[in-house]
Design a protein around this motif. Structure first.
Motif, short mmCIF file in Angstrom:
data_model
loop_
_atom_site.label_atom_id
_atom_site.label_comp_id
_atom_site.label_asym_id
_atom_site.label_seq_id
_atom_site.Cartn_x
_atom_site.Cartn_y
_atom_site.Cartn_z
N VAL A 21 0.88 -1.34 0.12
CA VAL A 21 -0.10 0.00 0.09
C VAL A 21 1.29 1.29 0.38
N PHE A 22 2.15 1.15 0.80
CA PHE A 22 3.21 2.10 0.64
C PHE A 22 3.26 2.50 -0.48
N ASN A 23 4.04 1.42 -1.25
CA ASN A 23 4.75 1.44 -2.78
C ASN A 23 3.16 2.05 -3.65
N ARG A 24 1.88 1.94 -3.49
CA ARG A 24 1.10 3.22 -3.63
C ARG A 24 0.84 4.49 -4.20
N PHE A 25 1.50 4.34 -3.07
CA PHE A 25 1.37 6.14 -2.44
C PHE A 25 3.58 6.95 -2.99
N ASP A 26 3.60 5.82 -3.00
CA ASP A 26 5.38 6.55 -3.50
C ASP A 26 5.36 6.64 -4.49
N LYS A 32 10.22 7.11 0.15
CA LYS A 32 9.30 8.09 1.09
C LYS A 32 8.01 8.54 0.14
N ILE A 33 6.55 9.29 1.02
CA ILE A 33 5.81 10.15 0.62
C ILE A 33 5.56 10.91 1.08
N ASP A 62 3.75 11.96 10.11
CA ASP A 62 5.43 12.14 9.65
C ASP A 62 6.03 12.90 10.91
N THR A 63 6.50 11.76 11.92
CA THR A 63 6.35 12.02 13.40
C THR A 63 8.04 11.90 13.37
N ASP A 64 8.77 12.12 12.27
CA ASP A 64 9.94 13.08 12.70
C ASP A 64 10.51 14.03 12.05
N ASN A 65 9.19 14.92 11.56
CA ASN A 65 8.97 15.79 10.84
C ASN A 65 10.04 16.22 9.77
N GLY A 67 9.49 16.27 7.10
CA GLY A 67 8.91 16.83 5.17
C GLY A 67 8.54 15.25 4.64
N ASN A 68 8.67 13.86 5.51
CA ASN A 68 8.51 13.50 3.99
C ASN A 68 7.62 11.87 5.25
N ILE A 69 6.84 11.14 4.62
CA ILE A 69 6.21 9.59 5.52
C ILE A 69 7.25 8.43 5.13
N SER A 70 7.92 8.47 5.90
CA SER A 70 8.56 6.85 5.85
C SER A 70 7.94 5.99 6.31
#
Length: 157
Positions: A21-26, A32-33, A62-65, A67-70
């Motif tokens: 699912v992540f890869n569909r967004f990336d 990263k998204i 984005d908990t580590d701030n 700017g992207n979603i890992s």
């Protein structure tokens, strides 16, 4: 906690499914998204999210701030331990409703075709009927929500 048998989410049964699912967004496959990718997916699914709404969503995930979603942040967001108001099941239900334009509880080949065109996929209605057939467990020619979950979380090999 390392022995906690809780699956990553209510509908994603294992990390491989979370990754798919992540890869569909990336969309650019950089691992990263970005805000642009998140906004693009939301727009393609029919959500006219403002830049402020996309930024708010990014801030939640984005908990580590950086700017992207890992992948790890995405998996945590999808987990059953995430805020139940924003559960993965709810998000998937909202996506289903974007495909199900006439809100009859099922997705037709024509509805799938229209949505895929908005996502930039070029296929015929016959192609869409062919995509529906393998996940159409009851053989009615439509995709129910349960069938939609399977279609969205299983990649073709």
């Amino acid at each position: 906690m390392a022995t906690d048998p809780t699956p990553p989410s209510m509908y994603l049964e294992d990390m491989d499914e979370v990754r798919r699912v992540f890869n569909r967004f990336d969309t650019n496959n950089d691992g990263k998204i970005s805000p642009a990718e998140l906004g693009g997916v939301l727009k393609a699914l029919g959500s006219e999210s403002s830049p402020d709404e996309v930024a708010r969503m990014m801030g939640e995930i984005d908990t580590d701030n950086d700017g992207n979603i890992s992948l790890q942040e995405f998996a945590a967001f999808c987990s059953a331990e995430a805020d139940p108001y924003h559960s993965a099941e709810k998000e998937l239900r909202e996506a289903f409703e974007l495909y199900d334009e006439n809100h009859d509880g099922k997705i037709s080949a024509a509805e799938l075709h229209k949505t895929l065109l908005r996502l930039g996929e070029h296929c015929s209605i016959e192609d869409c009927a062919g995509m529906i057939k393998p996940v159409d467990a009851n053989g009615d020619g439509y995709v129910s929500f349960e069938e939609f979950k399977k279609m969205m979380t299983n990649n073709k090999k």
